[in-house]
Design an enzyme around this catalytic site. Sequence first.
Site, PDB file in Angstrom:
ATOM      1  CG  HIS A 271      -1.734   1.236   1.365  1.00  0.00           C
ATOM      2  ND1 HIS A 271      -2.732   1.603   0.489  1.00  0.00           N
ATOM      3  CD2 HIS A 271      -1.680   2.218   2.304  1.00  0.00           C
ATOM      4  CE1 HIS A 271      -3.262   2.756   0.875  1.00  0.00           C
ATOM      5  NE2 HIS A 271      -2.640   3.148   1.969  1.00  0.00           N
TER       6      HIS A 271
ATOM      7  CD  GLN B 122       7.496   1.042  -2.060  1.00  0.00           C
ATOM      8  OE1 GLN B 122       7.898   1.550  -3.092  1.00  0.00           O
ATOM      9  NE2 GLN B 122       8.050   1.309  -0.889  1.00  0.00           N
ATOM     10  CG  ASP B 123      -1.100   1.659  -5.068  1.00  0.00           C
ATOM     11  OD1 ASP B 123      -0.887   1.690  -6.304  1.00  0.00           O
ATOM     12  OD2 ASP B 123      -2.214   1.910  -4.559  1.00  0.00           O
ATOM     13  CG  HIS B 124      -0.560   6.444  -0.442  1.00  0.00           C
ATOM     14  ND1 HIS B 124      -1.884   6.423  -0.794  1.00  0.00           N
ATOM     15  CD2 HIS B 124      -0.439   7.459   0.449  1.00  0.00           C
ATOM     16  CE1 HIS B 124      -2.531   7.370  -0.139  1.00  0.00           C
ATOM     17  NE2 HIS B 124      -1.671   8.012   0.608  1.00  0.00           N
TER      18      HIS B 124
END
Length: 102
Positions: free
Chosen positions: A77, A79-81
Amino acid sequence: MNEENLEAIMGLIVHAGNAKSDAMEAIQAAKKGDFSEATEKIQQAEASLVEAHHAQTGMLTKEAQGDHMTVTLLTVHSQDHLMTAIAFTDLAKEIIDLYKRV
């Protein structure tokens, strides 16, 4: 997960979130014709992205040194953010440029 890794992950989330919020505020300022405010907000977004990158670099450095971290949903999450915030900030710059032309 140890405390240091959790701090790095939360740093990614917080700084990336701040960058995305500042980028959105930059778009809103440009929409109103306040390009000075838009520029300031983009600069703040970029500064937050730098802070997020510092957290990410610390995690990557540890990994490269053999200190492997268990990948959790929270890690993914974060890294995605960060990637979303980078893309959003880049897009905000383009939208601001379009508002300047209108």
